[in-house]
Design a protein around this motif. Structure first.
Motif, PDB file in Angstrom:
ATOM      1  N   GLY A 162      72.501  95.187  53.256  1.00  0.00           N
ATOM      2  CA  GLY A 162      71.991  93.780  53.492  1.00  0.00           C
ATOM      3  C   GLY A 162      70.397  93.916  53.870  1.00  0.00           C
ATOM      4  N   ARG A 163      69.885  95.127  54.287  1.00  0.00           N
ATOM      5  CA  ARG A 163      68.456  95.014  54.688  1.00  0.00           C
ATOM      6  C   ARG A 163      67.530  94.846  53.446  1.00  0.00           C
ATOM      7  N   HIS A 164      66.497  94.069  53.904  1.00  0.00           N
ATOM      8  CA  HIS A 164      65.553  93.839  53.124  1.00  0.00           C
ATOM      9  C   HIS A 164      64.206  94.059  53.747  1.00  0.00           C
ATOM     10  N   SER A 165      63.010  94.419  53.031  1.00  0.00           N
ATOM     11  CA  SER A 165      61.717  94.568  53.686  1.00  0.00           C
ATOM     12  C   SER A 165      61.023  93.320  53.660  1.00  0.00           C
ATOM     13  N   LEU A 171      59.615  84.988  53.144  1.00  0.00           N
ATOM     14  CA  LEU A 171      60.781  85.301  53.679  1.00  0.00           C
ATOM     15  C   LEU A 171      61.933  85.438  52.855  1.00  0.00           C
ATOM     16  N   GLU A 172      62.780  86.694  52.603  1.00  0.00           N
ATOM     17  CA  GLU A 172      63.802  87.016  51.464  1.00  0.00           C
ATOM     18  C   GLU A 172      65.223  86.558  52.340  1.00  0.00           C
ATOM     19  N   HIS A 173      65.748  85.370  51.750  1.00  0.00           N
ATOM     20  CA  HIS A 173      66.880  84.804  52.293  1.00  0.00           C
ATOM     21  C   HIS A 173      68.219  85.569  51.863  1.00  0.00           C
ATOM     22  N   VAL A 174      68.000  86.547  51.054  1.00  0.00           N
ATOM     23  CA  VAL A 174      69.285  87.021  50.459  1.00  0.00           C
ATOM     24  C   VAL A 174      69.826  88.221  50.833  1.00  0.00           C
ATOM     25  N   SER A 175      71.040  88.433  51.137  1.00  0.00           N
ATOM     26  CA  SER A 175      71.476  89.962  51.562  1.00  0.00           C
ATOM     27  C   SER A 175      72.427  90.291  50.509  1.00  0.00           C
ATOM     28  N   HIS A 193      75.157  80.294  54.726  1.00  0.00           N
ATOM     29  CA  HIS A 193      74.729  81.816  54.524  1.00  0.00           C
ATOM     30  C   HIS A 193      75.844  82.451  55.453  1.00  0.00           C
ATOM     31  N   SER A 194      75.753  83.817  55.066  1.00  0.00           N
ATOM     32  CA  SER A 194      76.766  84.515  56.080  1.00  0.00           C
ATOM     33  C   SER A 194      75.731  85.083  57.213  1.00  0.00           C
ATOM     34  N   ILE A 195      76.722  85.542  58.145  1.00  0.00           N
ATOM     35  CA  ILE A 195      76.030  86.084  59.413  1.00  0.00           C
ATOM     36  C   ILE A 195      75.184  87.107  59.337  1.00  0.00           C
ATOM     37  N   ALA A 196      75.355  88.069  58.326  1.00  0.00           N
ATOM     38  CA  ALA A 196      74.389  88.954  57.877  1.00  0.00           C
ATOM     39  C   ALA A 196      73.062  88.630  57.371  1.00  0.00           C
ATOM     40  N   ASP A 197      73.386  87.534  56.640  1.00  0.00           N
ATOM     41  CA  ASP A 197      71.982  86.671  55.807  1.00  0.00           C
ATOM     42  C   ASP A 197      71.210  86.045  57.030  1.00  0.00           C
ATOM     43  N   LYS A 198      71.926  85.458  57.883  1.00  0.00           N
ATOM     44  CA  LYS A 198      70.990  84.569  59.184  1.00  0.00           C
ATOM     45  C   LYS A 198      70.324  85.557  59.952  1.00  0.00           C
ATOM     46  N   THR A 199      71.070  86.749  60.379  1.00  0.00           N
ATOM     47  CA  THR A 199      70.384  87.871  61.154  1.00  0.00           C
ATOM     48  C   THR A 199      69.108  88.239  60.404  1.00  0.00           C
ATOM     49  N   GLU A 200      69.120  88.509  59.235  1.00  0.00           N
ATOM     50  CA  GLU A 200      67.869  89.046  58.359  1.00  0.00           C
ATOM     51  C   GLU A 200      66.830  87.951  58.400  1.00  0.00           C
ATOM     52  N   TYR A 201      67.410  86.720  58.068  1.00  0.00           N
ATOM     53  CA  TYR A 201      66.230  85.672  58.203  1.00  0.00           C
ATOM     54  C   TYR A 201      65.513  85.765  59.526  1.00  0.00           C
ATOM     55  N   LEU A 205      61.670  86.107  60.047  1.00  0.00           N
ATOM     56  CA  LEU A 205      60.896  85.101  60.474  1.00  0.00           C
ATOM     57  C   LEU A 205      60.338  85.679  61.625  1.00  0.00           C
ATOM     58  N   LYS A 206      60.804  86.252  62.666  1.00  0.00           N
ATOM     59  CA  LYS A 206      60.035  86.679  63.893  1.00  0.00           C
ATOM     60  C   LYS A 206      58.869  87.767  63.707  1.00  0.00           C
ATOM     61  N   ALA A 207      59.376  88.455  62.472  1.00  0.00           N
ATOM     62  CA  ALA A 207      58.035  89.595  62.320  1.00  0.00           C
ATOM     63  C   ALA A 207      56.994  88.882  61.770  1.00  0.00           C
TER      64      ALA A 207
END
Length: 426
Positions: A162-165, A171-175, A193-201, A205-207
């Protein structure tokens, strides 16, 4: 499905303690589906029964994570209504999670505590349902949250799945967990969105917002506005981490980013309106502490615009406390602006709330030298703003205002009398 929730949630939560990241992600996805599609109160009960007292920290973290989504979904008004098997279960549970030994569990617990604390009946329900021995600790925690914000949550090291660069500044919202379903519902603004997707978002965004390049930080702000327009439920489901990151852009030293963030915030407020009630105690200090005293005209006007957007789009009862607190402790133009806004625009429907929140500010203004008129700015003087507040309160309360002032020191009572006499003769 509601009838099987207790057993289902218990089984899933037990698996949340597994060491396999793949299993944990699948558990998150299943519980997320339960939270989004089953009766919220039944889902809440199932999570509390299955995970609140579990010995495994991973299970408690998973419980608190999904419970936080439900608390936002159900809302503070219903949760603090005093309903049997609702308020008496959720409030002690949230207080317990807010003091958990696990840092991530504690984060979600405090997130829920901050949300509930924005409701006017929070303190009353706290006294009713929380043991006396815990009250002081919980109140201290709430005070810290309201003054300093929720802060950042330190996540566990994410798995490769589920990790994306981050590429191209977008922002890529897809896990990997939700790619297929997202493709099928890409035009649905209420997409879940799944929890994993939210975490990646949040991570991405913070990056952007934390980039060393101010242009990338501005790009992150633009992306947030776009998300509020095109996918508001993704933002609403991550309010605290999103606006913790956004707050830093409001407070940073680069004036270009400050101005862009303040102007973007006006759009965000109109798009999310009452959903922002959860983060009022993050936004108000970030807007008013520096920017309402700014010597930069553009930043000052943008801060005024953001303040007025809050007043126009949020329930005024939510703004009374932060506005009164800031008006009491700030100085200069910021003090004048906030007192004027309280006098002219922030009268809620409940008179008792006005008296509870605004009268202490009025006694402060009348009892300090700040109302002597020495502070002037674009909005006039503190003395003029104080006079306006006295007049507004007198129109609102009538003779009861002087009755309340009779218990104050004589100089305050006399100052109020003098101001009201001037009104009656003018």
């Amino acid at each position: 499905m509601d009838q099987e929730l207790d057993a289902t949630a218990k089984a899933l939560l037990h698996k949340a303690g597994e060491s396999s990241a793949f299993i944990r992600l699948d558990v998150d996805a299943a519980l997320d589906s339960m939270v989004q599609n089953c009766t919220p109160t039944r889902s809440m009960s199932a999570l509390l029964t299955g995970g609140l007292g579990h010995l495994n920290a991973g299970v408690r973290k998973c419980t608190s994570q999904h419970l936080a989504v439900l608390v936002e979904k159900i809302g503070a008004a219903r949760l603090l209504s005093g309903t049997k098997d609702l308020t008496d279960r959720i409030l002690p549970a949230v207080c317990k999670l807010a003091q958990d030994s696990s840092q991530e569990t504690r984060y979600h617990g405090r997130k829920m505590l901050l949300l509930l604390s924005s409701h006017r009946d929070f303190d009353k329900m706290l006294i009713k349902y929380i043991p006396d021995k815990d009250l002081a600790t919980i109140r201290d925690t709430v005070l810290t949250l309201k003054t300093k914000g929720l802060g950042e949550m330190h996540h566990d090291t994410p798995s490769a799945r589920g990790r994306h660069s981050l590429s191209g500044g977008g922002l890529e919202h897809v896990s990997s967990l939700t790619r297929d379903s997202q493709h099928a519902h890409s035009k649905d603004k209420a997409q879940i969105h799944s929890i994993a997707d939210k975490t990646e978002y949040i991570k991405q965004l913070k990056a952007l917002m934390g980039s060393k390049d101010f242009r990338e930080r501005i790009k992150g702000i633009s992306q947030l506005v776009t998300d509020c327009e095109d996918n508001p439920y993704l933002v609403i489901g991550n309010m605290f981490p999103v606006f913790d990151a956004f707050k830093s852009r409001l407070l940073e030293s680069n004036s270009k980013v400050n101005l862009y963030a303040l102007e973007a915030l006006q759009k965000i407020i109109k798009l999310l309106n009452d959903h922002l009630s959860q983060v009022v105690f993050i936004l108000v200090p970030a807007i008013v502490d520096n920017h309402l005293n700014s010597k930069n005209d553009a930043i000052y006007m943008a801060a005024i615009g953001a303040t007025e957007a809050l007043i126009s789009n949020l329930d005024s009862t939510l703004l009374l406390q932060p506005f009164c607190t800031k008006a009491q402790f700030l100085s200069g133009k910021a003090k004048v602006v906030l007192v004027d806004k309280l006098a002219k625009e922030l009268y809620p429907r409940k008179p008792q709330l006005v008296e509870q929140k605004v009268l202490p500010l009025l006694w402060h203004l009348l009892g300090t030298s700040g109302n002597s008129g020495t502070i002037h700015g674009r909005s006039g003087s503190v003395r003029g703003a104080t006079n306006n507040l006295c007049q507004a309160l007198h129109l609102h309360m009538g003779p009861a205002l002087l009755d309340c002032a009779s218990s104050q020191p004589s100089n305050i009572h006399q100052s109020l009398n003098d101001i009201l006499k001037n009104f009656s003769t003018s």
